[in-house]
Design a protein around this motif. Structure first.
Motif: not given
Lengths: 114, 113
Positions: A31, A33, A50, A94-96, A98-99, A101-104
């Protein structure tokens, strides 16, 4: 440590110019953004992706486009910059799975359109 | 109604004080929750995740109340270095296993000497 790099930190562009903001992440995240952040408005999602060559509109896509030709790179394009696009732009990944997962975030790109 | 709501503040508190922020979310299907910290003119960085049972990290305590749809952040013994904006983040899983991430506007904290 996860690294999200925005190569252009501070830019000044003229109205009507085409602007490219580049973002690279080194953690093989699916992911990616693009947000813009303005005083009093918080973070607003412009586009996200994605997967490679995949893009989805966020809340404020007008006046922007994106490109994701490689997994690690997500570019934001302002086709014809306008003064109301003066803002701080934040790229994130972020990794895909699950919901939860941390956003960097990258360090941000400060764009001024004159 | 906004999806994620926070009081933007500013909260001005003296050093050593305890301060609490709340954040409400509108989607009951939201699955995971975080607090991020953002310093002036910097990017947001993860402060802590918020678990259903509540969790603590040093002077910071996060709580989740699913019934009332809010999360909270408590900071004890405030330090000058805690001055920042605290963003509430709510994730929900959408089709295909992807996540939709929604940020609150952030609550500004200023700790005063």
């Amino acid at each position: 440590d996860v690294k999200v790099t925005q190569s252009s930190r501070y830019l000044v562009k003229r109205t009507g110019e085409k602007v490219f903001l580049e973002c690279v992440q080194d953690m093989d995240h699916e992911n990616m953004f693009w947000y813009r952040q303005d005083p009093g408005l918080g973070l607003r999602l412009i586009y996200f992706s994605y997967d490679v060559k995949m893009k989805e509109k966020g809340d404020i896509p007008e006046g922007y486009s994106v490109s994701r030709e490689k997994k690690e790179r997500f570019s934001l394009i302002l086709e014809s910059a306008s003064t109301n696009q003066t803002s701080m732009y934040l790229c994130a990944s972020s990794p895909r799975t699950g919901a939860g997962n941390t956003i960097y975030f990258g360090e941000g790109s400060w764009l001024t359109v004159v | 109604r906004k999806e994620v709501e926070q009081d933007p503040g500013p909260f001005n508190v003296p050093e050593g004080a305890t301060v609490a922020f709340n954040c409400t979310y509108s989607n009951s299907a939201s699955q995971s929750f975080f607090w991020y910290r953002q310093d002036c003119r910097k990017e947001p960085k993860l402060l802590m995740s918020v678990y259903s049972s509540g969790n603590e990290d040093g002077r910071f305590t996060a709580q989740l109340n699913r019934a009332s749809q809010y999360i909270s952040l408590l900071i004890r013994d405030s330090k000058l270095s805690d001055s920042a904006t605290y963003l509430c983040v709510v994730n929900e899983r959408v089709g295909g296993g992807y996540q939709k991430v929604t940020f609150g506007i952030g609550t500004k904290l200023q700790v005063i000497p």
